[in-house]
Motif scaffolding. Structure first.
Motif, PDB file in Angstrom:
ATOM      1  N   VAL A 651       0.850  -1.179   0.000  1.00  0.00           N
ATOM      2  CA  VAL A 651       0.000   0.000   0.000  1.00  0.00           C
ATOM      3  C   VAL A 651       0.888   1.232   0.000  1.00  0.00           C
ATOM      4  O   VAL A 651       1.811   1.350   0.806  1.00  0.00           O
ATOM      5  N   GLY A 652       0.628   2.145  -0.922  1.00  0.00           N
ATOM      6  CA  GLY A 652       1.432   3.348  -0.987  1.00  0.00           C
ATOM      7  C   GLY A 652       0.763   4.412  -1.828  1.00  0.00           C
ATOM      8  O   GLY A 652      -0.361   4.252  -2.292  1.00  0.00           O
ATOM      9  N   SER A 653       1.472   5.500  -2.033  1.00  0.00           N
ATOM     10  CA  SER A 653       0.942   6.624  -2.795  1.00  0.00           C
ATOM     11  C   SER A 653       1.447   6.554  -4.230  1.00  0.00           C
ATOM     12  O   SER A 653       2.626   6.301  -4.474  1.00  0.00           O
ATOM     13  N   ILE A 654       0.534   6.798  -5.178  1.00  0.00           N
ATOM     14  CA  ILE A 654       0.909   6.805  -6.591  1.00  0.00           C
ATOM     15  C   ILE A 654       0.809   8.213  -7.184  1.00  0.00           C
ATOM     16  O   ILE A 654       0.982   8.388  -8.390  1.00  0.00           O
ATOM     17  N   GLY A 655       0.501   9.199  -6.342  1.00  0.00           N
ATOM     18  CA  GLY A 655       0.375  10.572  -6.809  1.00  0.00           C
ATOM     19  C   GLY A 655      -0.274  11.447  -5.752  1.00  0.00           C
ATOM     20  O   GLY A 655      -0.493  11.011  -4.611  1.00  0.00           O
ATOM     21  N   ILE A 688      -3.848   7.045  -2.501  1.00  0.00           N
ATOM     22  CA  ILE A 688      -3.385   5.791  -1.902  1.00  0.00           C
ATOM     23  C   ILE A 688      -3.892   4.605  -2.725  1.00  0.00           C
ATOM     24  O   ILE A 688      -5.054   4.559  -3.135  1.00  0.00           O
ATOM     25  N   ALA A 689      -3.003   3.645  -2.963  1.00  0.00           N
ATOM     26  CA  ALA A 689      -3.377   2.472  -3.753  1.00  0.00           C
ATOM     27  C   ALA A 689      -2.599   1.260  -3.256  1.00  0.00           C
ATOM     28  O   ALA A 689      -1.515   1.384  -2.680  1.00  0.00           O
ATOM     29  N   TYR A 690      -3.194   0.096  -3.477  1.00  0.00           N
ATOM     30  CA  TYR A 690      -2.452  -1.155  -3.299  1.00  0.00           C
ATOM     31  C   TYR A 690      -1.903  -1.491  -4.682  1.00  0.00           C
ATOM     32  O   TYR A 690      -2.657  -1.834  -5.598  1.00  0.00           O
ATOM     33  N   TYR A 691      -0.614  -1.338  -4.846  1.00  0.00           N
ATOM     34  CA  TYR A 691      -0.055  -1.475  -6.190  1.00  0.00           C
ATOM     35  C   TYR A 691       1.234  -2.293  -6.138  1.00  0.00           C
ATOM     36  O   TYR A 691       1.815  -2.533  -5.077  1.00  0.00           O
ATOM     37  N   THR A 692       1.675  -2.700  -7.325  1.00  0.00           N
ATOM     38  CA  THR A 692       2.849  -3.562  -7.447  1.00  0.00           C
ATOM     39  C   THR A 692       3.941  -2.835  -8.206  1.00  0.00           C
ATOM     40  O   THR A 692       3.691  -2.222  -9.246  1.00  0.00           O
TER      41      THR A 692
END
Length: 896
Positions: A651-655, A688-692
């Protein structure tokens, strides 16, 4: 110097085995034939299907561990998680929010266990791929054996077997006669475990086998219901009317944050009774988190006509789990003794100093229903050629609810997956196989796989934002062509060549993410706790009430070519040397799509989170030898893996985007205006997104030694020892995401800002997660023959794993190169380093001379070791999933 010495030692150990075997072979030629007593010490021949045809374990040029039904039952194995300590290089964690196991083998694992991710270790049931990791939880019972293959299995097993595969092979119907078994277990935590099978031959050509198992167990947690959390809709009147312990949250009364320092409770609604601080209520262990309530049955049929042209094996299986699920726990052992200035230990914010406890306001719920249908047809086209046709179908329905913040933060939260969430997949594979008697033994085939997943659920912040996921059609289509052959170059030397072409397409059609917040009028509002409490618990289940949504439609396609080059050499009748160079592949992913509206300008920004495939290339040298008249089997494997673009999900920020948000004070609490409501202004907020993301490059090298020894007729030793080094070997410039709020003393927004240069780091040199440098396991069994009084069997198992990291962040390695705001001492209290640990298991079993029944007492984790398997640290509190505490009980069974 240490690295060089360790690698040199590993090579010497691997090289010593064939030398010992050569000497053993020479000695055996000069020694007389074994006596009857010596024959009783010979280890039984084990057959495996690692090459998609039946071969002998000690003659198969692959690192493989085979576990029989007897070994699994003796070790108390209920599902795939329980075999972790029995296989070299294997570690299995649990991601609690998805109720899924995370399998790590030789340093490689997948951290994305959502519908967007794929495992790094393929799980196969009767040779047929099972795509969803939740399916691996199905109760393991009445099996012929479990095979754990290590190293890339790309050419034969295909997708998502980059570092190995696990094949659970169920017991087939037996045409020879009627038989059955009934077994039961009763243990600590009010555990009840019942299983058995019936084998019914209908005639000389057709038989069916019915097997079933059920498991119930109370929670082993110290659980509490908390009426002081924001959302009270799930709580009973008994909990809501618990004794008042304080009129004001800032009296220092109580044991949790929500009792002692809850910033919102005094203004939360219009009901004064609901604003008082109340005592916690102990939970009933029968239906609290980490309990067990699951059952499964399997019906299989075998048709084997007398003419011998074909056999057909059909399996229907269902697995149901209706438990409370699990949740992350606080590692109180790690925090013990931490000074208050650094945040204190568990006694500062929980009822007791005990890892096995949880304070919640949302009851746990897990409903998992999986149906399997598998069919394997073997048809002899001629004496030299056969056809194998495999069909597989799997349908999973899932719903769950889980408390997220577990009472550690006044900001309440929960995650829900609703009915309609699930996955349906089917696969088919057609193989042509040569016979086993010519100079060239080969297999070729075509494979097709299709999976459709549906997700219906939401994350709920009861005070404000909610995100609802409606993904009706996320699909994967994959097909492959493959072939592998082994040619007899000389009487002793064989060469193997394998190839696989893979084509995989992933697509999201019609996916939507709905948004609900106080700002858009969908949520009740900041301090409208009274309004919220009057809403039904399923109020936010309906996406129609949400104010807006954005589309997730996306598509990606990947192709790959895998290969395998191998040589194996029969040094003697009892010793084989082998080597191979093989590749493995896991497709990339489409990720989620995010469309975010700027609250001030109305401008829409689109973020896509696709990620690249990961690939491995492994060189392995191995040896398999039998010594002392087949009473000692030794296996050794030395391997080196080049690992590219590892998929790491978090989980983190993408923008960033401007949002109308409350102004907060230095403690993170909203500042209230004259009207008693939060003061709002436009602020730059993270998306915030759960991303890879892809880790550029890693290297993994290691040595595995396995042994199986019967020094005398009634005694047996077995086990393994491993050395593994798995590290990020290329520059990986990324944002520090291991509890940045606590370590850097940042606000949530600052900690999530992807452009915050303070958080930029290079993780080159970090160890990969869940990969101890050294590990060992040893089992000893002794049988005492009492003559006409029967047998007593004693079993002892010791498993040890050295130090490792539970995440890829390796906090203690960055105390000097990162500008942490807290001291080194404070940082180490939340370190992701897992200390070395050992587990002791034992059992004592009695059975009569005719072996018609047995009775057994056992203990697992006798030393009550606390073992953490998953790390989710936040705000200075280390959390994660943990193994069970000490467990003991009795077992009994009847054979007929």
């Amino acid at each position: 110097m240490y690295k060089l010495n360790a690698i040199t030692l590993a090579m010497l150990l691997a090289g010593a085995l064939p030398v010992m075997a050569q000497q053993s072979a020479t000695d055996s030629k000069e020694s007389p034939q074994p006596t009857t007593a010596e024959n009783e010490k010979a280890i039984e021949v084990i057959s495996v299907t690692a090459t998609k045809r039946r071969t002998k374990l000690m003659e198969t040029p692959v690192a493989i561990t085979a576990l029989s039904e007897a070994q699994l039952r003796q070790s108390g194995v209920n599902n795939i998680r329980d075999i972790a300590d029995l296989v070299p290089g294997l570690d299995i964690s649990t991601a609690t929010d998805q109720a899924a196991p995370v399998i790590s083998m030789r340093g490689v694992r997948s951290t994305n266990i959502t519908e967007l991710g794929d495992p790094a270790v393929g799980v196969h049931l009767d040779g047929i791929y099972s795509p969803r990791m939740q399916g691996a939880l199905a109760l393991m019972y009445d099996v012929e054996r479990v095979e754990a293959l290590r190293g890339p299995q790309g050419t034969l097993f295909g997708r998502n077997s980059t570092v190995g595969s696990i094949n659970v092979i169920s017991a087939k119907p037996d045409l020879s006669g009627f038989s059955g078994n009934l077994n039961a277990e009763a243990g600590r935590f009010n555990s009840k475990n019942v299983g058995g099978f019936l084998n019914i031959p209908i005639n000389d050509e057709f038989a069916i086998r019915v097997a079933a198992k059920g498991l119930k167990r109370d929670s082993y947690l110290e659980g509490y219901w908390d009426p002081n959390q924001y959302d009270t809709r799930h709580l009973s009147q008994e909990v809501l009317n618990a004794p008042v312990i304080s009129e004001d949250s800032y009296q220092g009364i109580g044991s949790t944050v929500t009792q002692r320092e809850n910033w919102w409770i005094d203004a939360a609604g219009t009901d004064p009774e609901a604003q008082r601080v109340r005592a916690l209520t102990p939970a009933n262990k029968k239906d609290f988190y980490n309990n067990a309530n699951e059952h499964s049955f399997r019906i299989s049929a075998l048709w084997q006509p007398a003419h011998g042209l074909f056999t057909n094996h059909t399996v229907f299986q269902q697995y149901v789990n209706n438990s409370a699920g699990s949740l992350d726990l606080v590692n109180c052992d790690q925090l013990r003794g931490r000074p208050q200035e650094y945040g204190g230990d568990c006694s500062s914010f929980l009822p007791s100093d005990n890892t096995y406890q949880a304070v919640v306001n949302v009851p746990g719920e897990l409903n998992l229903d999986i149906t399997y249908l598998r069919n394997t047809l073997n048809y002899n086209l001629s004496e030299e050629l056969s056809l194998v046709w495999q069909l597989g179908y799997e349908n999973m329905d899932r719903s769950s609810q889980q408390d997220s913040e577990v009472g550690l933060d006044p900001w309440d939260g929960a995650i829900y997956f609703l009915k309609g969430t699930g996955a349906t997949s089917y696969s088919t594979e057609v193989q042509l196989q040569s016979d086993e008697f010519g100079d060239f033994v080969w297999i070729s085939g075509i494979n097709y796989f299709y999976e459709k997943t549906t997700t219906l659920g939401y994350y709920d912040n009861p005070m404000d934002d909610k995100a609802f996921w409606d993904q009706p059609d996320r699909s994967t289509k994959a097909y492959a062509l493959f072939g592998q052959g082994t040619y007899k170059l000389t009487d002793k030397l064989h060469g193997t060549l394998g190839y696989r072409y893979s084509n995989e397409t992933k697509q999201d059609k019609g996916g939507r993410t709905y948004r609900c917040s106080n700002a858009d009028g969908c949520a009740p509002g900041w301090f409208n706790r009274t309004v919220l409490s009057n809403l039904p618990v399923d109020y936010f289940y309906d996406p129609a009430i949400y104010a807006s949504y954005f589309a997730n439609d996306n598509k990606g396609q990947w192709q790959n070519h895998d290969f395998r080059l191998g040589l194996d050499y029969n040094l003697s009748q009892d010793t084989m040397l082998y080597s191979y160079l093989a590749s493995g592949f896991k497709a990339g992913g489409i990720g989620d799509v995010f469309e975010v509206v700027n609250d001030r300008t109305g401008e829409v920004s689109r973020f896509e989170t696709q990620f690249d495939p990961e690939k491995v290339l492994t060189l392995e040298l191995g040896a398999k030898s039998s010594f002392l008249n087949n009473s000692l089997n030794l296996q050794a494997a030395l391997f080196y893996t080049d690992y590219k673009d590892m998929q790491y999900a978090s989980v983190g920020s993408i923008g960033n985007v401007e949002r109308l948000s409350p102004v907060e004070d230095a403690n993170g609490s909203p500042i209230l205006g004259p009207d008693g409501m939060p003061i709002l202004e436009f602020q730059n907020k993270p998306v915030i997104a759960y991303y890879t993301q892809n880790v550029p490059g890693s290297t993994i090298k290691g040595l595995e030694l396995e042994f199986d020894w019967k020094p005398y007729a009634n005694g047996r030793f077995s086990g393994y020892a491993t050395w593994t080094q798995a590290r990020v070997s290329e520059d990986w410039i990324t944002k520090w995401d291991f509890d940045p709020e606590y370590l850097f003393n940042l606000s949530y927004e600052e900690s999530m800002d992807p452009e915050n240069n303070l958080l930029t780091t290079n993780l080159k040199g970090n160890d990969l997660a869940m990969t101890p440098r050294l590990a060992a396991n040893i089992s000893y069994t002794h049988s005492l023959d009492l003559g006409s009084y029967g047998f007593i069997h004693g079993w002892f198992n010791w498993s040890w794993k050295g130090k490792s990291y539970t995440t890829i962040w390796n906090l203690d390695k960055h105390l000097d190169d990162m500008n942490f705001a807290v001291s080194d001492e404070a940082a180490l209290y939340i370190s992701d380093k897992r200390g070395a640990y050992s587990m002791l298991n034992a059992a004592l079993k009695y059975e009569p001379q005719n072996q018609a029944w047995y009775a057994e007492v056992f203990v697992s984790n006798a030393t009550n070791e606390l073992v953490q398997y998953w790390n989710n640290t936040g705000k200075g509190i280390p959390k994660g999933s943990f193994g069970m505490p000490r467990y003991y009980g009795v077992r009994a069974g009847f054979n007929f």
